[in-house]
Design an enzyme around this catalytic site. Sequence first.
Site, PDB file in Angstrom:
ATOM      1  N   CYS A  98       3.995   8.144  20.199  1.00  0.00           N
ATOM      2  CA  CYS A  98       3.652   6.536  19.999  1.00  0.00           C
ATOM      3  C   CYS A  98       4.133   5.942  21.362  1.00  0.00           C
ATOM      4  CB  CYS A  98       4.525   6.140  18.871  1.00  0.00           C
ATOM      5  SG  CYS A  98       4.291   4.218  18.728  1.00  0.00           S
ATOM      6  N   CYS A 104       7.167   6.228  10.407  1.00  0.00           N
ATOM      7  CA  CYS A 104       6.763   5.075  10.038  1.00  0.00           C
ATOM      8  C   CYS A 104       5.517   4.875   9.197  1.00  0.00           C
ATOM      9  CB  CYS A 104       6.566   3.896  11.120  1.00  0.00           C
ATOM     10  SG  CYS A 104       5.053   4.419  12.053  1.00  0.00           S
TER      11      CYS A 104
END
Length: 363
Positions: A95, A192
């Site tokens: 990410c 997440c």
Amino acid sequence: MSGGVDSAVAAARAAEAGHDVTGIHLALSRNPKSYRSGARGCCTIEDANDARRAADVIGIPFYVWDMSEEFHEGVVEDFLSEYAAGRTPNPCLRCNEKIKFAAVLDRGLALGFDAVATGHYANLRTGADGLVEMHRAVDHAKDQSYVLGVLTQDQLAHSLFPLGDSTKPDVRREAERRGLLVADKPDSHDICFVADGDNGGWLDEKLGEQALNRGGDILDHATGEVLGQHAGTHRFTIGQRKGLRIGHPAADGQPRFVLDISPVQGTVTVGSREDLRIDALTGIRPRWCGTVPSLLQGPEVTVQLRAHGAEHRARVVVAGDDVAVELLDPAYGIAPGQAVVIYEGSRVVGSATIATTSRTVSA
């Protein structure tokens, strides 16, 4: 601004230092309820609201940027394909590489901003050669330089890490003094985009029948004996001890660990903890924070193989896109797909994706 305490204090410090700050929250899913639920510091509607309230207290503009497509392609799809191939990826590192310091930074620069500031715990310094160096944070327990080891020199030159000289308790106390309601908000730990923290169940759902048809044998490393059956290789990682569901104990009574995962054959091989020991590895797709090295050796050279993992003294040889690492301190349970991040002292040299691991066989 993720909605957590770290990014809120980082934004406040940047504004207080005189920067023209705009708060950005990333919408990483078109349906936030499909990602983790509850106020955990990332990826939920509650987190977006927490970030907006923090921006109001600081007195800065606030926007939500839709990065769901980029996130799905660069992070979620990578996670799926790596697990399907029997490797163990790090989605937080990916990410940072694909989203926060690539897609977000590119958009920010195009809009006239100078840098992206985040709540990561790391330090930036200008070296004697004029290049920007990334160093470990003062708080080694919170140091996040490992997941930032993918950043290039150009990205580091457009980055700010305002929390690098602080400890987490200091940041929470500062948030409380500033009137930020997220001062006591828990840190996020799980992935997440896995709503309930059940990675195996999530992979079952996403990989569908392709995953469910990958059941096979659990094999003993020493004897080749079939010890049991599994419902899919994607449910295992190298070094895993729990959840093996092997019907009988090892001959020595010691626990078994996952040593190897083979999606093609559909097998999972288990053995002793000592069988997990490695002292060499190879890396691919390196990303360097500055000048590309050719040889790194000496007492200051170390590698880190997990987020918040131990440092291992090492000797590193770089040949093009191939990185060979000799571990002077052996490691246990390291899986292909993880990242090896290389340090000289506290300075991050760069990162590579682990392709293979090996153990020197004594004569």
